[in-house]
Design a protein around this motif. Structure first.
Motif, PDB file in Angstrom:
ATOM      1  N   ASN A 198      11.743 -19.217   2.453  1.00 40.36           N
ATOM      2  CA  ASN A 198      12.040 -20.651   2.126  1.00 40.36           C
ATOM      3  C   ASN A 198      13.545 -20.672   1.686  1.00 40.36           C
ATOM      4  OD1 ASN A 198      11.264 -19.242  -0.096  1.00 40.36           O
ATOM      5  ND2 ASN A 198      10.621 -20.976  -1.256  1.00 40.36           N
ATOM      6  N   ASN A 199      14.499 -20.429   2.633  1.00 40.21           N
ATOM      7  CA  ASN A 199      15.965 -20.500   2.407  1.00 40.21           C
ATOM      8  C   ASN A 199      16.552 -20.380   3.986  1.00 40.21           C
ATOM      9  OD1 ASN A 199      18.592 -20.358   1.099  1.00 40.21           O
ATOM     10  ND2 ASN A 199      17.303 -19.651  -0.750  1.00 40.21           N
ATOM     11  N   ASP A 200      17.879 -20.432   3.835  1.00 43.66           N
ATOM     12  CA  ASP A 200      18.371 -20.356   5.218  1.00 43.66           C
ATOM     13  C   ASP A 200      19.912 -19.547   4.864  1.00 43.66           C
ATOM     14  OD1 ASP A 200      20.333 -22.280   4.029  1.00 43.66           O
ATOM     15  OD2 ASP A 200      19.178 -23.737   5.631  1.00 43.66           O
ATOM     16  N   GLY A 201      20.596 -19.215   6.129  1.00 41.29           N
ATOM     17  CA  GLY A 201      22.006 -18.597   5.852  1.00 41.29           C
ATOM     18  C   GLY A 201      22.282 -17.313   6.614  1.00 41.29           C
ATOM     19  N   VAL A 202      21.396 -16.997   7.706  1.00 40.74           N
ATOM     20  CA  VAL A 202      21.748 -15.759   8.417  1.00 40.74           C
ATOM     21  C   VAL A 202      22.587 -16.164   9.635  1.00 40.74           C
ATOM     22  CG1 VAL A 202      20.842 -13.900   9.696  1.00 40.74           C
ATOM     23  CG2 VAL A 202      19.732 -14.777   7.612  1.00 40.74           C
ATOM     24  N   THR A 203      23.689 -15.339   9.599  1.00 43.81           N
ATOM     25  CA  THR A 203      24.497 -15.273  10.970  1.00 43.81           C
ATOM     26  C   THR A 203      24.016 -14.722  12.031  1.00 43.81           C
ATOM     27  OG1 THR A 203      27.023 -15.176  11.476  1.00 43.81           O
ATOM     28  CG2 THR A 203      25.927 -13.369  10.297  1.00 43.81           C
ATOM     29  N   GLY A 204      24.743 -14.658  13.056  1.00 46.47           N
ATOM     30  CA  GLY A 204      24.463 -14.218  14.852  1.00 46.47           C
ATOM     31  C   GLY A 204      24.648 -12.812  15.058  1.00 46.47           C
ATOM     32  N   ASN A 205      25.922 -12.311  14.511  1.00 41.80           N
ATOM     33  CA  ASN A 205      26.015 -10.961  15.137  1.00 41.80           C
ATOM     34  C   ASN A 205      26.773 -10.166  13.921  1.00 41.80           C
ATOM     35  OD1 ASN A 205      29.402 -10.972  14.570  1.00 41.80           O
ATOM     36  ND2 ASN A 205      28.637 -13.572  15.418  1.00 41.80           N
ATOM     37  N   PHE A 206      26.791  -8.941  14.192  1.00 41.54           N
ATOM     38  CA  PHE A 206      27.374  -7.792  13.371  1.00 41.54           C
ATOM     39  C   PHE A 206      28.647  -7.199  14.045  1.00 41.54           C
ATOM     40  CE2 PHE A 206      27.517  -3.138  12.165  1.00 41.54           C
ATOM     41  CZ  PHE A 206      27.597  -3.433  11.028  1.00 41.54           C
ATOM     42  N   TYR A 207      29.621  -8.001  13.353  1.00 42.85           N
ATOM     43  CA  TYR A 207      31.102  -7.554  14.059  1.00 42.85           C
ATOM     44  C   TYR A 207      31.148  -7.661  15.358  1.00 42.85           C
ATOM     45  CZ  TYR A 207      31.782  -5.909   9.130  1.00 42.85           C
ATOM     46  OH  TYR A 207      31.719  -5.695   7.918  1.00 42.85           O
ATOM     47  N   GLY A 208      30.461  -8.837  15.675  1.00 45.75           N
ATOM     48  CA  GLY A 208      30.805  -9.203  17.467  1.00 45.75           C
ATOM     49  C   GLY A 208      29.618  -8.771  18.208  1.00 45.75           C
ATOM     50  N   ARG A 209      28.682  -7.804  17.627  1.00 48.02           N
ATOM     51  CA  ARG A 209      27.600  -7.377  18.465  1.00 48.02           C
ATOM     52  C   ARG A 209      26.474  -8.140  18.137  1.00 48.02           C
ATOM     53  NH1 ARG A 209      28.002  -0.929  17.394  1.00 48.02           N
ATOM     54  NH2 ARG A 209      26.188  -1.219  18.721  1.00 48.02           N
ATOM     55  N   GLN A 210      25.959  -8.660  19.236  1.00 48.76           N
ATOM     56  CA  GLN A 210      24.738  -9.871  18.792  1.00 48.76           C
ATOM     57  C   GLN A 210      23.740  -9.029  18.274  1.00 48.76           C
ATOM     58  OE1 GLN A 210      24.706 -13.227  19.334  1.00 48.76           O
ATOM     59  NE2 GLN A 210      26.765 -12.780  19.517  1.00 48.76           N
ATOM     60  N   PHE A 211      22.890  -9.569  17.342  1.00 46.21           N
ATOM     61  CA  PHE A 211      21.451  -9.076  16.842  1.00 46.21           C
ATOM     62  C   PHE A 211      20.296  -9.090  17.973  1.00 46.21           C
ATOM     63  CE2 PHE A 211      23.515 -10.604  12.657  1.00 46.21           C
ATOM     64  CZ  PHE A 211      23.497  -9.353  12.213  1.00 46.21           C
ATOM     65  N   ASN A 212      19.513  -8.315  17.890  1.00 42.17           N
ATOM     66  CA  ASN A 212      18.626  -8.300  18.801  1.00 42.17           C
ATOM     67  C   ASN A 212      17.340  -9.384  18.600  1.00 42.17           C
ATOM     68  OD1 ASN A 212      19.356  -5.553  19.682  1.00 42.17           O
ATOM     69  ND2 ASN A 212      18.842  -4.638  17.899  1.00 42.17           N
ATOM     70  N   SER A 213      16.659  -9.393  17.569  1.00 44.60           N
ATOM     71  CA  SER A 213      15.783 -10.451  17.325  1.00 44.60           C
ATOM     72  C   SER A 213      15.544 -10.401  15.945  1.00 44.60           C
ATOM     73  CB  SER A 213      14.646 -10.078  18.163  1.00 44.60           C
ATOM     74  OG  SER A 213      14.183  -8.744  18.488  1.00 44.60           O
ATOM     75  N   ILE A 214      16.187 -10.951  14.972  1.00 43.41           N
ATOM     76  CA  ILE A 214      16.191 -10.883  13.470  1.00 43.41           C
ATOM     77  C   ILE A 214      14.628 -11.330  13.360  1.00 43.41           C
ATOM     78  CG2 ILE A 214      16.745 -12.126  11.258  1.00 43.41           C
ATOM     79  CD1 ILE A 214      19.287 -12.525  12.560  1.00 43.41           C
ATOM     80  N   ASN A 215      13.943 -10.601  12.479  1.00 42.99           N
ATOM     81  CA  ASN A 215      12.755 -10.709  12.263  1.00 42.99           C
ATOM     82  C   ASN A 215      12.182 -11.204  10.784  1.00 42.99           C
ATOM     83  OD1 ASN A 215       9.844  -9.560  11.366  1.00 42.99           O
ATOM     84  ND2 ASN A 215       9.661  -8.990  13.645  1.00 42.99           N
TER      85      ASN A 215
END
Length: 305
Positions: free
Chosen positions: A108-125
């Protein structure tokens, strides 16, 4: 936080419903003298109750995400988010129009970004928010195995985001802190591959780590095996106020002491991938097409609210 104490539950153990399997008498402190397990919502049209299981106490709402399925209208693979009003009589639900692509674990919160220094995350769990406001989350390659994400650019890892959203890579799958945040629990679910196949030689294990500060920064040290369930993989890890560790497994919710002793199980046919604590000892257990409500000792509550 107050600890649970032994009560008259010990004397009434013979009256405990069969859904509550006792492996250690300390489990009686958790379930209380009159535990109950009931289905509160069912939908056989699609597996609506698979993951996330985020309980919002202010609105008595439970948010769940479905398993991946093919929408009969669009003929496309999709995951839907449902809001469940658990305090309504009867319990009601509504589909939430979400812009989140393929939602899964949550908090119950938010705030995660979408990549690790330009490399896209796989599937945040799984996502957990620490007391200092930092986000910790797992990023397995399941979505690639399911055919809904491109070839991974990163390995299976756990990440921490500081308030400035700088990333530190630290290690493995489902994630949770102990109540004092001195211990971190991470489950490695490699036994079950994202495409649904299994390799029983791979881990289905919860590991414990010490949270250690080195040069002013947090590190996970002293990795050790904490527990391994007898059925399925440990997913959706939760911790109660006394440090007992809960995990969704192939036979339901398994519960271990902080020392890794199996205390008992809340048995659910076909198991569960996730669940959450509610108010006054309630627990909501996701079972694909069903949501169960377990009534435990009213003093029991989770550390994630």
């Amino acid at each position: 936080m107050a600890s649970l104490t032994h009560s008259a539950a010990s004397a009434n153990a013979t009256h405990i419903p069969s859904a509550f399997s006792i492996y250690n008498n300390d489990f009686l402190n958790i379930i209380g003298s009159a535990p109950k397990l009931e289905v509160i919502l069912e939908n056989n049209d699609y597996p609506f109750a698979h993951e996330a299981s985020v309980y919002i106490p202010t609105s008595e709402s439970l948010f769940v995400s479905s398993n991946l399925y093919t929408d009969p209208v669009t003929n496309e693979k999709t995951i839907k988010v449902t809001k469940v009003s658990v305090n309504a009589h009867p319990v009601t639900s509504e589909i939430i129009n979400s812009t989140i692509p393929m939602p899964n674990g949550g908090v119950n919160n938010d705030g995660v970004t979408g990549n690790f220094y330009g490399r896209q995350f796989n599937s945040i769990n799984d996502v957990v928010v620490a007391k200092d406001g930092s986000f910790w989350f797992t990023d397995p390659i399941y979505a690639y195995k399911q055919g809904i994400r491109p070839k991974p650019q990163l390995p299976n890892q756990v990440y921490r985001t500081s308030a400035s959203l700088q990333m530190d890579s630290v290690g493995l799958m489902a994630f949770l802190f102990s109540p004092d945040e001195k211990t971190v629990y991470i489950s490695d679910t490699a036994e079950t591959i994202g495409d649904g196949s299994k390799d029983l030689t791979q881990p289905a294990t919860i590991y414990a780590f010490d949270m250690t500060t080195i040069h002013g920064q947090p590190f996970l040290t002293n990795r050790r095996v904490f527990a391994m369930p007898g059925d399925g993989i440990p997913d959706g890890i939760k911790v109660d106020q006394d440090g007992n560790v809960y995990a969704g497994c192939g036979d339901g919710v398994n519960v271990w002491s902080a020392g890794g002793v199996l205390l008992g199980k809340i048995l659910v046919k076909d198991g569960t991938s996730n669940f959450s604590f509610g108010r006054n000892g309630q627990m909501f257990i996701l079972n694909e097409n069903k949501i169960y409500r377990a009534q435990l000792n009213r003093k029991v509550h989770g550390t994630l609210f």
